[in-house]
Write a protein that holds these residues in place. Structure first.
Motif, PDB file in Angstrom:
ATOM      1  N   ALA A 184     -90.983  17.759  -5.135  1.00 23.79           N
ATOM      2  CA  ALA A 184     -91.998  18.733  -4.507  1.00 23.79           C
ATOM      3  C   ALA A 184     -91.475  18.828  -3.187  1.00 23.79           C
ATOM      4  O   ALA A 184     -91.320  19.750  -2.339  1.00 23.79           O
ATOM      5  N   LEU A 185     -91.010  17.614  -2.466  1.00 26.62           N
ATOM      6  CA  LEU A 185     -90.917  17.651  -0.477  1.00 26.62           C
ATOM      7  C   LEU A 185     -89.827  19.092  -0.822  1.00 26.62           C
ATOM      8  O   LEU A 185     -89.317  19.937   0.283  1.00 26.62           O
ATOM      9  N   ALA A 186     -89.022  18.429  -1.389  1.00 23.89           N
ATOM     10  CA  ALA A 186     -87.973  19.614  -1.726  1.00 23.89           C
ATOM     11  C   ALA A 186     -87.451  21.429  -1.212  1.00 23.89           C
ATOM     12  O   ALA A 186     -86.622  21.785  -0.896  1.00 23.89           O
ATOM     13  N   GLU A 187     -89.079  21.062  -2.763  1.00 24.40           N
ATOM     14  CA  GLU A 187     -88.815  22.972  -2.711  1.00 24.40           C
ATOM     15  C   GLU A 187     -89.292  23.590  -1.523  1.00 24.40           C
ATOM     16  O   GLU A 187     -89.756  24.405  -1.614  1.00 24.40           O
ATOM     17  N   THR A 188     -90.084  22.386  -0.727  1.00 26.53           N
ATOM     18  CA  THR A 188     -91.164  22.736   0.817  1.00 26.53           C
ATOM     19  C   THR A 188     -90.375  23.439   1.711  1.00 26.53           C
ATOM     20  O   THR A 188     -90.465  24.016   2.180  1.00 26.53           O
ATOM     21  N   GLU A 189     -90.066  21.901   2.048  1.00 25.64           N
ATOM     22  CA  GLU A 189     -88.576  21.854   3.102  1.00 25.64           C
ATOM     23  C   GLU A 189     -86.898  21.235   2.934  1.00 25.64           C
ATOM     24  O   GLU A 189     -86.777  20.982   4.140  1.00 25.64           O
ATOM     25  N   GLY A 190     -86.361  21.363   1.608  1.00 30.76           N
ATOM     26  CA  GLY A 190     -85.076  21.977   1.423  1.00 30.76           C
ATOM     27  C   GLY A 190     -85.043  20.805   1.053  1.00 30.76           C
ATOM     28  O   GLY A 190     -85.241  19.484   0.754  1.00 30.76           O
ATOM     29  N   PRO A 191     -83.769  20.677   0.189  1.00 32.69           N
ATOM     30  CA  PRO A 191     -83.089  19.467  -0.817  1.00 32.69           C
ATOM     31  C   PRO A 191     -82.494  18.544   0.600  1.00 32.69           C
ATOM     32  O   PRO A 191     -82.198  16.918  -0.185  1.00 32.69           O
ATOM     33  N   ALA A 192     -82.157  18.336   1.628  1.00 32.06           N
ATOM     34  CA  ALA A 192     -82.144  17.303   2.324  1.00 32.06           C
ATOM     35  C   ALA A 192     -82.438  16.572   2.983  1.00 32.06           C
ATOM     36  O   ALA A 192     -83.639  15.679   2.632  1.00 32.06           O
ATOM     37  N   ALA A 193     -84.607  17.449   2.819  1.00 31.33           N
ATOM     38  CA  ALA A 193     -84.914  16.432   3.088  1.00 31.33           C
ATOM     39  C   ALA A 193     -85.956  15.709   1.882  1.00 31.33           C
ATOM     40  O   ALA A 193     -86.358  14.515   2.055  1.00 31.33           O
ATOM     41  N   GLY A 194     -85.540  16.442   0.949  1.00 30.52           N
ATOM     42  CA  GLY A 194     -85.956  15.470  -0.810  1.00 30.52           C
ATOM     43  C   GLY A 194     -84.930  13.930  -0.890  1.00 30.52           C
ATOM     44  O   GLY A 194     -85.806  13.022  -0.751  1.00 30.52           O
ATOM     45  N   LEU A 195     -83.796  14.385  -0.222  1.00 28.26           N
ATOM     46  CA  LEU A 195     -82.805  13.209  -0.198  1.00 28.26           C
ATOM     47  C   LEU A 195     -82.886  12.420   0.548  1.00 28.26           C
ATOM     48  O   LEU A 195     -82.889  11.089   0.153  1.00 28.26           O
ATOM     49  N   ALA A 196     -83.849  12.629   1.972  1.00 31.10           N
ATOM     50  CA  ALA A 196     -83.903  11.478   3.021  1.00 31.10           C
ATOM     51  C   ALA A 196     -84.901  10.781   1.969  1.00 31.10           C
ATOM     52  O   ALA A 196     -85.568   9.756   1.954  1.00 31.10           O
ATOM     53  N   LEU A 197     -86.324  11.273   1.327  1.00 34.46           N
ATOM     54  CA  LEU A 197     -87.396  10.220   0.962  1.00 34.46           C
ATOM     55  C   LEU A 197     -86.955  10.132  -0.138  1.00 34.46           C
ATOM     56  O   LEU A 197     -86.998   8.454  -0.492  1.00 34.46           O
ATOM     57  N   LEU A 198     -85.620  10.372  -1.003  1.00 33.56           N
ATOM     58  CA  LEU A 198     -85.154   9.053  -2.364  1.00 33.56           C
ATOM     59  C   LEU A 198     -84.251   8.595  -1.635  1.00 33.56           C
ATOM     60  O   LEU A 198     -84.410   6.843  -2.493  1.00 33.56           O
ATOM     61  N   ALA A 199     -83.974   8.280  -0.949  1.00 37.53           N
ATOM     62  CA  ALA A 199     -83.496   6.822  -0.342  1.00 37.53           C
ATOM     63  C   ALA A 199     -83.520   5.918   0.372  1.00 37.53           C
ATOM     64  O   ALA A 199     -83.935   4.959   0.208  1.00 37.53           O
ATOM     65  N   THR A 200     -84.962   6.377   0.482  1.00 39.60           N
ATOM     66  CA  THR A 200     -86.291   4.790   0.669  1.00 39.60           C
ATOM     67  C   THR A 200     -86.412   4.382  -0.901  1.00 39.60           C
ATOM     68  O   THR A 200     -86.636   3.229  -0.952  1.00 39.60           O
ATOM     69  N   LEU A 201     -85.847   4.473  -1.961  1.00 39.59           N
ATOM     70  CA  LEU A 201     -85.821   4.012  -3.135  1.00 39.59           C
ATOM     71  C   LEU A 201     -85.074   3.020  -3.135  1.00 39.59           C
ATOM     72  O   LEU A 201     -85.075   2.247  -4.345  1.00 39.59           O
ATOM     73  N   ASP A 202     -83.838   3.398  -2.440  1.00 39.06           N
ATOM     74  CA  ASP A 202     -82.386   2.452  -3.279  1.00 39.06           C
ATOM     75  C   ASP A 202     -82.376   1.311  -2.962  1.00 39.06           C
ATOM     76  O   ASP A 202     -81.732   0.309  -3.193  1.00 39.06           O
ATOM     77  N   GLY A 203     -84.016   0.788  -1.992  1.00 36.86           N
ATOM     78  CA  GLY A 203     -84.050  -1.183  -2.422  1.00 36.86           C
ATOM     79  C   GLY A 203     -85.136  -1.185  -2.728  1.00 36.86           C
ATOM     80  O   GLY A 203     -84.616  -2.277  -3.368  1.00 36.86           O
TER      81      GLY A 203
END
Length: 403
Positions: A328-347
């Motif tokens: 949803a964040l990627a749809e509102t603020e762009g794919p870079a914002a969505g990817l940054a949030l996904l990065a918080t799940l890597d750990g």
């Protein structure tokens, strides 16, 4: 009566009959077996002889006779059988519907989630052991042993056949709703196998959710769960092509969605929000309602979806919620914002190698222009899923952007 109507009637009556016997005699395990035998008798006799005027009473009578015969044959229960066998088979069956009590019993906290699910489908859903085994892709003998152990575990707890009270009741209700949610999710998107969904499991979860809602219409979470199921199930026919290939939400033909289910779901979703508190099912229903309200994918109110996921993330933290918020964040603020949030799940160990995380990252990488990265993640996601339908879809996405 047609075969599908007879099957629906028997599934509706099964938990009512089982509840009546357990309340009267105890012996959950023995009652469950005799009720299943009575249901099989009805499935054979009623198409030929006609449905009796009091089908519930017929099933109770037949199951009770079988239970008494069973008790008489067990020498170890001689004293108990003497009292039980002397009782007259009830001609007048009480109108009390104990389905909710039975659901609470099947979802006893002493059982594992897998056992709760299997026992619920068997005792309350009226599915045979073979049907449940097929649904979860395990051997029938394995499922039979799981159900048998669950019944023995319940017997060992010595619980009386009644609804719990106070805080225990609220906690147990959450377990019941979670089990129904798991059953629906497995039906809506099968975790493994060649089919994307198993409509019979999804329909059964909806039927059971309707039963709970009928008895607890004022509970916001119960109402929200039913709304979520209806709004999600409404998309079923649009989710696959004629060849069984997956169609993502933004590419679905929304005219193929079930309008009657959507209208009912929207009404329930709105009603679920009327109470003073918000729970995860109410919020998920509100998200589904936001998608259902959009006639076209590009008309979706993504800021509203993101706001609802943000609230859901706060009251029920879960990596899957964060993953969906990233979309949803990627749809509102762009794919870079969505990817940054996904990065918080890597750990998060719960998401390590999960195909959903890999596939969402692949989608956002493709949108951001990183075709090589997207290709690699689509390929990894395809290898990580046990669902053949999802694997075909992910491989096709990788094939379209192959360097």
């Amino acid at each position: 009566m047609t075969a599908p109507n007879l099957e629906d009637l028997l599934r509706e009556l099964t938990p009512q009959v089982l509840g009546a016997l357990v309340r009267r005699y105890g012996h959950f395990e023995g009652c469950e077996d005799t009720v299943q035998e009575a249901v099989l008798d009805a499935a054979v006799q009623w198409p030929a002889d006609g449905v009796p005027g009091n089908p519930r009473g017929w099933l109770v009578t037949v199951a009770t006779r079988r239970l008494i015969d069973q008790l008489r044959s067990d020498r170890a229960r001689r004293e108990r059988e003497s009292a039980t066998a002397a009782e007259v088979v009830p001609d007048d069956v009480p109108d009390t519907d104990d389905t909710l009590v039975l659901l609470f019993l099947c979802c006893h906290p002493a059982l594992t989630p897998a056992s709760q699910t299997a026992l619920t489908l068997r005792a309350v859903g009226g599915l045979t052991t073979a049907e449940i085994a097929r649904a979860f892709l395990v051997p029938e003998a394995t499922m039979a042993a799981r159900i048998s152990r669950a019944k023995q575990r319940i017997r060992a707890t010595g619980r009386s056949f009644r609804l719990p009270e106070g805080a225990e009741r609220e906690e147990r209700l959450r377990v019941v709703l979670h089990v129904l949610y798991l059953i629906f999710n497995e039906g809506y998107t099968a975790s493994s196998g060649s089919e994307l969904h198993r409509a019979d499991l999804a329909r059964e979860a909806i039927r059971l959710a309707r039963t709970v809602h009928a008895q607890l219409p004022g509970d916001g979470e119960v109402t929200g769960l039913l709304a979520l199921m209806l709004l999600t199930h409404a998309r079923r026919k649009a989710r696959t092509t004629v060849d069984g290939d997956l169609v993502p939400l933004d590419e679905q033909d929304r005219t193929a969605w079930d309008r009657a289910l959507i209208d009912e779901g929207l009404g329930l979703a709105e009603a679920s929000l009327a109470g003073p508190a918000l729970g995860p099912y109410q919020l998920q229903a509100a998200i589904a309602a936001t998608h259902a309200a959009a006639d076209k994918a590009d008309e979706t109110d993504w800021p509203q979806v993101h706001a609802l996921y943000l609230i859901l993330e706060r009251i029920a933290p879960n990596p899957m919620v964060t993953l969906n918020r990233a979309i949803a964040l990627a749809e509102t603020e762009g794919p870079a914002a969505g990817l940054a949030l996904l990065a918080t799940l890597d750990g998060d160990d719960r998401m390590a190698g999960h195909h959903r995380l890999l596939s969402v990252r692949a989608h956002l990488l493709e949108r951001s222009g990183d075709r090589a990265g997207a290709y690699e993640h689509f390929r990894r996601a395809a290898r990580a899923t046990a669902s053949i339908a999802e694997r075909r879809y992910l491989e096709s996405r990788a094939g379209r952007i192959r360097p």
